[in-house]
Motif scaffolding. Structure first.
Motif, PDB file in Angstrom:
ATOM      1  N   LEU A 100       0.814  -1.218   0.000  1.00 23.11           N
ATOM      2  CA  LEU A 100       0.000   0.000   0.000  1.00 23.11           C
ATOM      3  C   LEU A 100       0.847   1.267   0.000  1.00 23.11           C
ATOM      4  O   LEU A 100       0.558   2.234  -0.706  1.00 23.11           O
ATOM      5  CB  LEU A 100      -0.919   0.003   1.222  1.00 23.11           C
ATOM      6  N   LEU A 101       1.900   1.265   0.811  1.00 24.43           N
ATOM      7  CA  LEU A 101       2.766   2.424   0.967  1.00 24.43           C
ATOM      8  C   LEU A 101       4.209   2.008   0.736  1.00 24.43           C
ATOM      9  O   LEU A 101       4.517   0.820   0.638  1.00 24.43           O
ATOM     10  CB  LEU A 101       2.607   3.017   2.368  1.00 24.43           C
ATOM     11  N   LYS A 102       5.096   2.985   0.660  1.00 29.81           N
ATOM     12  CA  LYS A 102       6.520   2.696   0.525  1.00 29.81           C
ATOM     13  C   LYS A 102       7.309   3.728   1.325  1.00 29.81           C
ATOM     14  O   LYS A 102       6.843   4.858   1.529  1.00 29.81           O
ATOM     15  CB  LYS A 102       6.950   2.730  -0.937  1.00 29.81           C
ATOM     16  N   PRO A 103       8.506   3.378   1.793  1.00 29.63           N
ATOM     17  CA  PRO A 103       9.317   4.348   2.531  1.00 29.63           C
ATOM     18  C   PRO A 103       9.739   5.501   1.628  1.00 29.63           C
ATOM     19  O   PRO A 103       9.959   5.320   0.428  1.00 29.63           O
ATOM     20  CB  PRO A 103      10.543   3.525   2.973  1.00 29.63           C
ATOM     21  N   THR A 104       9.844   6.683   2.196  1.00 33.91           N
ATOM     22  CA  THR A 104      10.377   7.812   1.450  1.00 33.91           C
ATOM     23  C   THR A 104      11.876   7.607   1.242  1.00 33.91           C
ATOM     24  O   THR A 104      12.494   6.764   1.905  1.00 33.91           O
ATOM     25  CB  THR A 104      10.137   9.132   2.201  1.00 33.91           C
ATOM     26  N   LEU A 107      13.908   7.691   4.261  1.00 31.12           N
ATOM     27  CA  LEU A 107      13.475   6.707   5.270  1.00 31.12           C
ATOM     28  C   LEU A 107      12.852   7.341   6.503  1.00 31.12           C
ATOM     29  O   LEU A 107      12.726   6.687   7.536  1.00 31.12           O
ATOM     30  CB  LEU A 107      14.640   5.798   5.677  1.00 31.12           C
ATOM     31  N   LYS A 108      12.451   8.591   6.404  1.00 32.84           N
ATOM     32  CA  LYS A 108      11.869   9.264   7.567  1.00 32.84           C
ATOM     33  C   LYS A 108      10.344   9.154   7.614  1.00 32.84           C
ATOM     34  O   LYS A 108       9.720   9.569   8.587  1.00 32.84           O
ATOM     35  CB  LYS A 108      12.279  10.740   7.573  1.00 32.84           C
ATOM     36  N   GLY A 109       9.765   8.616   6.576  1.00 35.02           N
ATOM     37  CA  GLY A 109       8.316   8.480   6.535  1.00 35.02           C
ATOM     38  C   GLY A 109       7.896   7.571   5.406  1.00 35.02           C
ATOM     39  O   GLY A 109       8.722   6.861   4.832  1.00 35.02           O
ATOM     40  N   VAL A 110       6.619   7.583   5.082  1.00 32.77           N
ATOM     41  CA  VAL A 110       6.103   6.736   4.013  1.00 32.77           C
ATOM     42  C   VAL A 110       5.375   7.609   2.988  1.00 32.77           C
ATOM     43  O   VAL A 110       4.985   8.742   3.288  1.00 32.77           O
ATOM     44  CB  VAL A 110       5.134   5.664   4.561  1.00 32.77           C
ATOM     45  N   SER A 111       5.210   7.049   1.796  1.00 35.32           N
ATOM     46  CA  SER A 111       4.523   7.757   0.725  1.00 35.32           C
ATOM     47  C   SER A 111       3.624   6.777  -0.016  1.00 35.32           C
ATOM     48  O   SER A 111       3.757   5.551   0.151  1.00 35.32           O
ATOM     49  CB  SER A 111       5.549   8.393  -0.231  1.00 35.32           C
ATOM     50  N   PRO A 112       2.701   7.255  -0.834  1.00 33.01           N
ATOM     51  CA  PRO A 112       1.766   6.359  -1.529  1.00 33.01           C
ATOM     52  C   PRO A 112       2.466   5.370  -2.453  1.00 33.01           C
ATOM     53  O   PRO A 112       3.486   5.687  -3.067  1.00 33.01           O
ATOM     54  CB  PRO A 112       0.888   7.331  -2.328  1.00 33.01           C
ATOM     55  N   PRO A 214      -4.640   2.301  18.887  1.00 29.68           N
ATOM     56  CA  PRO A 214      -3.910   3.271  18.064  1.00 29.68           C
ATOM     57  C   PRO A 214      -2.436   2.893  17.960  1.00 29.68           C
ATOM     58  O   PRO A 214      -1.803   2.535  18.964  1.00 29.68           O
ATOM     59  CB  PRO A 214      -4.088   4.594  18.828  1.00 29.68           C
ATOM     60  N   ASP A 215      -1.900   2.951  16.761  1.00 33.18           N
ATOM     61  CA  ASP A 215      -0.517   2.539  16.550  1.00 33.18           C
ATOM     62  C   ASP A 215       0.091   3.381  15.428  1.00 33.18           C
ATOM     63  O   ASP A 215      -0.092   3.078  14.251  1.00 33.18           O
ATOM     64  CB  ASP A 215      -0.461   1.057  16.187  1.00 33.18           C
ATOM     65  N   PRO A 216       0.818   4.454  15.770  1.00 31.20           N
ATOM     66  CA  PRO A 216       1.416   5.313  14.743  1.00 31.20           C
ATOM     67  C   PRO A 216       2.389   4.571  13.829  1.00 31.20           C
ATOM     68  O   PRO A 216       2.638   5.011  12.702  1.00 31.20           O
ATOM     69  CB  PRO A 216       2.148   6.384  15.573  1.00 31.20           C
ATOM     70  N   ALA A 217       2.933   3.458  14.318  1.00 29.85           N
ATOM     71  CA  ALA A 217       3.889   2.692  13.509  1.00 29.85           C
ATOM     72  C   ALA A 217       3.200   1.809  12.477  1.00 29.85           C
ATOM     73  O   ALA A 217       3.871   1.171  11.671  1.00 29.85           O
ATOM     74  CB  ALA A 217       4.778   1.829  14.416  1.00 29.85           C
ATOM     75  N   PHE A 218       1.872   1.779  12.489  1.00 34.79           N
ATOM     76  CA  PHE A 218       1.154   0.897  11.580  1.00 34.79           C
ATOM     77  C   PHE A 218       1.467   1.201  10.111  1.00 34.79           C
ATOM     78  O   PHE A 218       1.497   0.293   9.271  1.00 34.79           O
ATOM     79  CB  PHE A 218      -0.358   1.002  11.812  1.00 34.79           C
ATOM     80  N   VAL A 219       1.695   2.465   9.779  1.00 36.55           N
ATOM     81  CA  VAL A 219       1.961   2.810   8.379  1.00 36.55           C
ATOM     82  C   VAL A 219       3.205   2.087   7.862  1.00 36.55           C
ATOM     83  O   VAL A 219       3.322   1.826   6.658  1.00 36.55           O
ATOM     84  CB  VAL A 219       2.104   4.332   8.184  1.00 36.55           C
ATOM     85  N   TRP A 220       4.117   1.765   8.764  1.00 40.19           N
ATOM     86  CA  TRP A 220       5.319   1.036   8.341  1.00 40.19           C
ATOM     87  C   TRP A 220       4.986  -0.416   8.025  1.00 40.19           C
ATOM     88  O   TRP A 220       5.634  -1.037   7.176  1.00 40.19           O
ATOM     89  CB  TRP A 220       6.405   1.138   9.410  1.00 40.19           C
ATOM     90  N   LEU A 221       3.995  -0.978   8.730  1.00 37.94           N
ATOM     91  CA  LEU A 221       3.543  -2.321   8.367  1.00 37.94           C
ATOM     92  C   LEU A 221       2.941  -2.296   6.965  1.00 37.94           C
ATOM     93  O   LEU A 221       3.146  -3.214   6.164  1.00 37.94           O
ATOM     94  CB  LEU A 221       2.492  -2.824   9.357  1.00 37.94           C
ATOM     95  N   ALA A 222       2.195  -1.241   6.674  1.00 43.75           N
ATOM     96  CA  ALA A 222       1.568  -1.121   5.356  1.00 43.75           C
ATOM     97  C   ALA A 222       2.596  -0.921   4.245  1.00 43.75           C
ATOM     98  O   ALA A 222       2.255  -1.033   3.067  1.00 43.75           O
ATOM     99  CB  ALA A 222       0.575   0.037   5.359  1.00 43.75           C
ATOM    100  N   ALA A 223       3.840  -0.627   4.621  1.00 40.86           N
ATOM    101  CA  ALA A 223       4.910  -0.448   3.638  1.00 40.86           C
ATOM    102  C   ALA A 223       5.812  -1.677   3.532  1.00 40.86           C
ATOM    103  O   ALA A 223       6.755  -1.675   2.732  1.00 40.86           O
ATOM    104  CB  ALA A 223       5.753   0.782   4.007  1.00 40.86           C
ATOM    105  N   MET A 224       5.546  -2.709   4.323  1.00 36.33           N
ATOM    106  CA  MET A 224       6.381  -3.912   4.275  1.00 36.33           C
ATOM    107  C   MET A 224       6.082  -4.733   3.022  1.00 36.33           C
ATOM    108  O   MET A 224       4.926  -4.860   2.616  1.00 36.33           O
ATOM    109  CB  MET A 224       6.130  -4.778   5.510  1.00 36.33           C
ATOM    110  N   PRO A 225       7.113  -5.314   2.397  1.00 33.08           N
ATOM    111  CA  PRO A 225       6.871  -6.187   1.244  1.00 33.08           C
ATOM    112  C   PRO A 225       5.890  -7.312   1.555  1.00 33.08           C
ATOM    113  O   PRO A 225       5.148  -7.760   0.678  1.00 33.08           O
ATOM    114  CB  PRO A 225       8.266  -6.729   0.916  1.00 33.08           C
TER     115      PRO A 225
END
Length: 470
Positions: A100-104, A107-112, A214-225
């Motif tokens: 769904l997402l990918k690291p910028t 590596l400081k955030g994620v992007s579409p 609530p889990d702010p780190a969830f977006v990183w799960l959405a960026a995992m292969p």
């Protein structure tokens, strides 16, 4: 938080560990790589004006053959997003599958990525991902929200035993309860239980995830292969073989696999990828699990890029040409060995602490990594977000090690004979196992028995718990 003997504070970790080293990976990108990849990141720029004397500016001269050839440390055991675990597997997966997402880039955030946007609602417990209407698999089939529902259900399904499943199970509503069901005893309940997970396809282009908290780190799960979409119809047709054949490996990334063997994989552009078309005509991943052979393939021009293994570091440092092409980048990788704690003598926490204190990590870096790394005392290495320099980690102390073993009630003689299992196909694993054996003999008076196993047997025993130290 890491406890004294290395267990996670949750108490769920079955095998405590001893941290050895955080490696600094050395990469050689030579001039061949620069030519081969230039079209990926650079566009030829032409500036014109009315004045005929205005010079034309253009980028680097590119290689006619836009094929990138990269070495992998080993042959991927699988390209199923729910089963991959090693860097040489995820390296391929990142090129062929898109979550769904990918690291910028920093590596400081994620992007579409597969999702063009997302909304966060209900105090951070609901994420709604809006998929790209033009996203397609390489065969032209549209990517749908149900593909993500199915893929993420597989990750949590206890019958699959996905290696990254615990990350998703811990975050998603009802995930922990479903993942802990027994594949045999609870077989009749699993399918219905998967339907209770906080995963929903609102429509073909809307994927909703409800978290357990609530889990702010969830977006990183959405960026995992591991979170890439999977088509249920493909898995139903080809069963477990779906990810082993190029024709059935349905993926949605910028490239897809056309050749797959034990010594190489060939990737070509996905003609239906939603984004900018890759300029590379192909990526060839070659397999070389021997560091010397890998470096030879680089020097002879068979590949454009390779990692330098510690054993080859002196050769590179002493070669004026290779030294010019050498680029050092931090690899946030930690090496450790793990204990099986369900039987004596390793069920004794003081025995494990004594072993941990008997390992000289500075010597390990110097001898095994040829200085290409940093001693690690905690699981999160220096340079990674979350590193805690004040955390009391594992330290080398021979006197303390012997005192802890004496207090354990287990003698060095009783501890001798414990098996240290390792993958005999890896020179690095052989060297590490020998180093550990020698350290424990010299510093603790313990003779461990080295247990050399072929890779498949080794991984099988790790998975089943049929080992003592590995």
């Amino acid at each position: 938080m890491v406890l004294g003997d290395g267990r996670n504070e949750s108490g769920l970790t079955a095998t405590p560990y001893t941290v050895l080293a955080g490696m600094i990976e050395t990469v050689i990108p030579g001039s061949r790589l620069l030519r081969a990849t230039a079209l990926v990141v650079l566009a030829v720029a032409t500036f014109t004006a009315c004045n005929p004397t205005t010079p034309i500016m253009q980028g680097p001269r590119l290689a006619k053959d836009q094929t990138l050839r990269v070495l992998l440390d080993d042959s991927p055991g699988t390209l199923d997003p729910g089963q991959t675990q090693y860097p040489y597997e995820t390296a391929v997966l990142r090129a062929i599958s898109e979550p769904l997402l990918k690291p910028t880039a920093d590596l400081k955030g994620v992007s579409p990525a597969a999702a063009e946007s997302y909304d966060v609602m209900n105090n951070g417990t609901v994420y709604v991902f809006h998929l790209r209407a033009t996203a397609q698999y390489w065969d032209g089939t549209a990517v749908k929200a149900q593909d993500f529902v199915y893929a993420w259900q597989r990750l949590i399904d206890p019958r699959l035993a996905a290696l990254n499943g615990s990350f998703f199970a811990g975050a998603i509503l009802n995930g922990d309860g479903v993942s802990l069901l027994d594949p045999q005893r609870d077989a009749a309940r699993i399918d219905a239980a998967l339907g209770t997970l906080g995963l929903k396809a609102v429509d073909d282009l809307t994927f909703q995830v409800t978290l357990s908290h609530p889990d702010p780190a969830f977006v990183w799960l959405a960026a995992m292969p591991a979170g890439a979409p999977i088509r249920q119809d493909v898995v139903a047709k080809y069963k477990d073989a779906w990810a082993t054949l190029p024709d059935s490996l349905a993926t949605n990334g910028p490239f897809h696999v056309t050749e797959m063997s034990t010594d190489h994989l060939r990737l070509v552009p996905n003609p239906h990828y939603w984004g900018a078309k890759p300029k590379l005509k192909a990526i060839i991943f070659r397999v070389a699990n021997d560091g010397a052979a890998a470096l030879t393939q680089y020097t002879t021009g068979e590949v454009d890029m390779t990692d330098v293994q510690p054993a080859q570091a002196p050769r590179v440092a002493g070669d004026s040409h290779l030294k010019q092409e050498l680029v050092r980048v931090p690899a946030l990788t930690v090496f450790w060995f793990t204990f099986r704690i369900t039987q004596a003598p390793l069920n004794n926490v003081k025995v494990r602490q004594a072993i941990a204190a008997a390992i000289d990590r500075d010597a390990y870096i110097a001898q095994i990594f040829q200085g290409q790394g940093l001693p690690a005392e905690t699981f999160i290495p220096k340079g990674m977000h979350g590193y805690a320099p004040d955390l009391a980690g594992q330290k080398f102390d021979v006197v303390q090690s012997r005192a802890i073993l004496a207090a354990s009630g287990v003698s060095a003689k009783q501890l001798s004979g414990v098996k240290f299992s390792y993958d005999q196909s890896s020179d690095f694993s052989k060297a590490t196992a020998t180093f550990i054996r020698d350290q424990l003999k010299a510093n603790l008076g313990v003779d461990v028995a080295l247990d050399a196993l072929d890779r498949d047997t080794y991984l099988s025993r790790l998975g089943s718990g049929d080992f003592q130290i590995a």
